[in-house]
Design an enzyme around this catalytic site. Structure first.
Site, PDB file in Angstrom:
ATOM      1  N   SER A 148       0.862  -1.186   0.000  1.00 42.25           N
ATOM      2  CA  SER A 148       0.000   0.000   0.000  1.00 42.25           C
ATOM      3  C   SER A 148       0.897   1.234   0.000  1.00 42.25           C
ATOM      4  O   SER A 148       2.087   1.152   0.322  1.00 42.25           O
ATOM      5  CB  SER A 148      -0.856  -0.014   1.269  1.00 42.25           C
ATOM      6  OG  SER A 148      -1.539   1.197   1.436  1.00 42.25           O
ATOM      7  N   TYR A 161      -2.514  -0.686  10.258  1.00 44.49           N
ATOM      8  CA  TYR A 161      -2.442  -1.028   8.836  1.00 44.49           C
ATOM      9  C   TYR A 161      -1.067  -0.631   8.293  1.00 44.49           C
ATOM     10  O   TYR A 161      -0.411  -1.394   7.581  1.00 44.49           O
ATOM     11  CB  TYR A 161      -3.567  -0.278   8.110  1.00 44.49           C
ATOM     12  CG  TYR A 161      -3.730  -0.572   6.639  1.00 44.49           C
ATOM     13  CD1 TYR A 161      -4.320  -1.749   6.202  1.00 44.49           C
ATOM     14  CD2 TYR A 161      -3.323   0.361   5.679  1.00 44.49           C
ATOM     15  CE1 TYR A 161      -4.495  -2.001   4.848  1.00 44.49           C
ATOM     16  CE2 TYR A 161      -3.492   0.109   4.328  1.00 44.49           C
ATOM     17  CZ  TYR A 161      -4.076  -1.065   3.912  1.00 44.49           C
ATOM     18  OH  TYR A 161      -4.245  -1.313   2.576  1.00 44.49           O
TER      19      TYR A 161
HETATM   20  N1  LIG Z   1      -8.492  -0.447  -2.322  1.00 42.98           N
HETATM   21  C1  LIG Z   1      -7.524   0.357  -1.986  1.00 42.98           C
HETATM   22  O1  LIG Z   1      -7.648   1.596  -2.077  1.00 42.98           O
HETATM   23  C2  LIG Z   1      -6.195  -0.211  -1.523  1.00 42.98           C
HETATM   24  C3  LIG Z   1      -5.139   0.675  -1.333  1.00 42.98           C
HETATM   25  C4  LIG Z   1      -3.915   0.190  -0.901  1.00 42.98           C
HETATM   26  C5  LIG Z   1      -3.742  -1.164  -0.676  1.00 42.98           C
HETATM   27  N2  LIG Z   1      -4.778  -2.022  -0.846  1.00 42.98           N
HETATM   28  C6  LIG Z   1      -4.523  -3.440  -0.566  1.00 42.98           C
HETATM   29  O2  LIG Z   1      -4.935  -4.206  -1.678  1.00 42.98           O
HETATM   30  C7  LIG Z   1      -5.330  -5.509  -1.235  1.00 42.98           C
HETATM   31  C8  LIG Z   1      -6.710  -5.814  -1.789  1.00 42.98           C
HETATM   32  O3  LIG Z   1      -7.616  -4.842  -1.281  1.00 42.98           O
HETATM   33  P1  LIG Z   1      -9.032  -4.553  -1.951  1.00 42.98           P
HETATM   34  O4  LIG Z   1      -9.209  -3.090  -1.904  1.00 42.98           O
HETATM   35  O5  LIG Z   1      -9.162  -5.267  -3.226  1.00 42.98           O
HETATM   36  O6  LIG Z   1      -9.968  -5.216  -0.825  1.00 42.98           O
HETATM   37  P2  LIG Z   1     -11.371  -5.956  -0.978  1.00 42.98           P
HETATM   38  O7  LIG Z   1     -11.952  -5.904   0.400  1.00 42.98           O
HETATM   39  O8  LIG Z   1     -12.148  -5.439  -2.126  1.00 42.98           O
HETATM   40  O9  LIG Z   1     -10.942  -7.450  -1.317  1.00 42.98           O
HETATM   41  C9  LIG Z   1     -10.170  -8.202  -0.419  1.00 42.98           C
HETATM   42  C10 LIG Z   1     -10.458  -9.688  -0.612  1.00 42.98           C
HETATM   43  O10 LIG Z   1      -9.652 -10.374   0.359  1.00 42.98           O
HETATM   44  C11 LIG Z   1     -10.462 -11.371   0.978  1.00 42.98           C
HETATM   45  N3  LIG Z   1      -9.934 -11.652   2.311  1.00 42.98           N
HETATM   46  C12 LIG Z   1     -10.051 -10.895   3.427  1.00 42.98           C
HETATM   47  N4  LIG Z   1      -9.459 -11.516   4.464  1.00 42.98           N
HETATM   48  C13 LIG Z   1      -8.957 -12.677   3.973  1.00 42.98           C
HETATM   49  C14 LIG Z   1      -8.235 -13.742   4.566  1.00 42.98           C
HETATM   50  N5  LIG Z   1      -7.945 -13.762   5.858  1.00 42.98           N
HETATM   51  N6  LIG Z   1      -7.848 -14.764   3.773  1.00 42.98           N
HETATM   52  C15 LIG Z   1      -8.165 -14.775   2.448  1.00 42.98           C
HETATM   53  N7  LIG Z   1      -8.861 -13.805   1.851  1.00 42.98           N
HETATM   54  C16 LIG Z   1      -9.252 -12.771   2.613  1.00 42.98           C
HETATM   55  C17 LIG Z   1     -11.864 -10.796   1.000  1.00 42.98           C
HETATM   56  O11 LIG Z   1     -12.858 -11.812   1.126  1.00 42.98           O
HETATM   57  C18 LIG Z   1     -11.927 -10.057  -0.342  1.00 42.98           C
HETATM   58  O12 LIG Z   1     -12.400 -10.896  -1.371  1.00 42.98           O
HETATM   59  C19 LIG Z   1      -5.266  -5.480   0.290  1.00 42.98           C
HETATM   60  O13 LIG Z   1      -4.055  -6.059   0.717  1.00 42.98           O
HETATM   61  C20 LIG Z   1      -5.293  -3.998   0.613  1.00 42.98           C
HETATM   62  O14 LIG Z   1      -4.674  -3.704   1.847  1.00 42.98           O
HETATM   63  C21 LIG Z   1      -6.012  -1.578  -1.267  1.00 42.98           C
END
Ligand SMILES: NC(=O)c1ccc[n+]([C@@H]2O[C@H](COP(=O)([O-])OP(=O)(O)OC[C@H]3O[C@@H](n4cnc5c(N)ncnc54)[C@H](O)[C@@H]3O)[C@@H](O)[C@H]2O)c1
Length: 269
Positions: A148, A161
């Site tokens: 991130s 986080y």
């Molecule tokens: N969306 C953003 O703005 C953003 C920004 C920076 C980093 N991220 C990172 O990107 C990654 C994906 O985030 P996203 O925005 O797509 O989130 P999201 O919530 O849309 O999707 C996350 C997925 O991970 C699954 N999940 C959650 N806990 C889990 C576990 N213990 N084991 C297996 N699967 C699990 C959920 O069921 C979901 O399908 C994360 O690591 C998040 O920290 C996202």
């Protein structure tokens, strides 16, 4: 013409691929001929992603795994190797958000919950994924960890986080050195602000306000943009890139935004 065909038939696991950025990566990989193992705790959405991929002629299978549980991660890796006979890469994407508060107000329970998924989950995916990639003697092995912007910078009210995501970048850099002699690249992708369900029930207006505040181009990222970066890193075009924490954030991590006065704004007319 740049040719991405080196990814074709590579076997890859993507954790947290039932939704958001993981789903976008899975779709992009499958469209380019990779064999995709969609892994998630959410079976319903996971199977739906697999069906979508198959309906477009791609190759995908689902395996349920909670990345914070060692036995389930081991099973996930074994499933991939049993199904396709090898493993070339893993995208450690699954992650959860934490509440926003100053560090002294976090409970130990929340620390453990967030760290278990966001840091230990990535460690477990690397530990068992790397073993399988080494045993597969992959000539184009790769690890991609989804960190991130919070893996690069401190954030007020986001200590938990931020600490996990900094840990992911640290694991990435160290492992890049461990496995460079064994032809496995290890990189982190550091997304800025993308519209996915990680924002939970936050109203659209609030998310848009955040985008304006955090993103120099004032828009949210499209998950497909992360998919394209992940495709490049999985391809043999990127074999000289390892140990990098690549931001995809419209410049948010480049520095502070200060109001700038143009001498010749008429250039935009
Ligand atoms: N969306 C953003 O703005 C953003 C920004 C920076 C980093 N991220 C990172 O990107 C990654 C994906 O985030 P996203 O925005 O797509 O989130 P999201 O919530 O849309 O999707 C996350 C997925 O991970 C699954 N999940 C959650 N806990 C889990 C576990 N213990 N084991 C297996 N699967 C699990 C959920 O069921 C979901 O399908 C994360 O690591 C998040 O920290 C996202």
């Amino acid at each position: 013409m740049t040719d991405f065909s080196s990814v074709r038939n590579k076997v890859v696991i993507i954790t947290g691929a039932a939704d958001g950025l993981g789903e976008a990566i899975a779709q992009c990989y499958a469209e380019n001929g990779m064999k995709v193992i969609v892994s998630d705790v959410n079976m319903e959405k996971g199977f739906r992603v697999v069906e979508q991929i198959k309906s477009k002629g791609g190759e995908a299978t689902f395996v349920k795994a909670d990345v914070s549980k060692e036995e389930e991660v081991k099973e996930m890796i074994n499933f991939a190797v049993k199904t396709y006979g090898r493993l070339d890469g893993i995208v450690n994407n699954a992650g959860i958000a934490a509440s926003n508060r100053p560090v002294h107000e976090y409970s130990v329970q929340e620390f453990e919950k967030v760290t278990d998924v966001d840091l230990k989950g990535v460690f477990l995916g690397m530990k068992y994924g790397i073993e399988a990639i080494l045993k597969s003697k992959s000539s184009g092995g790769f690890i991609i960890n989804i960190a991130s912007l919070a893996g690069l910078l401190g954030n007020s009210s986001m200590g938990l986080y931020t600490s996990s995501k900094h840990g992911v970048v640290g694991l990435t850099k160290s492992a890049a050195l461990d496995y460079a002699p064994h032809n496995i690249t290890v990189n982190a992708i550091c997304p800025g602000t993308f519209r996915t369900s990680i924002w939970g029930e936050a109203p659209e207006e609030l998310v848009q306000d955040y985008a304006k505040m955090l993103s120099p181009n004032e828009r949210l990222g499209d998950p497909k943009e992360v998919g394209h970066l992940a495709l490049f890193l999985a391809s043999d075009l990127a074999r000289y890139i390892s140990g990098a924490a690549i931001s995809i954030d419209a410049g948010s991590s480049a520095g502070k935004i200060t109001p700038a006065k143009w001498s010749h704004p008429e250039i935009l007319d």
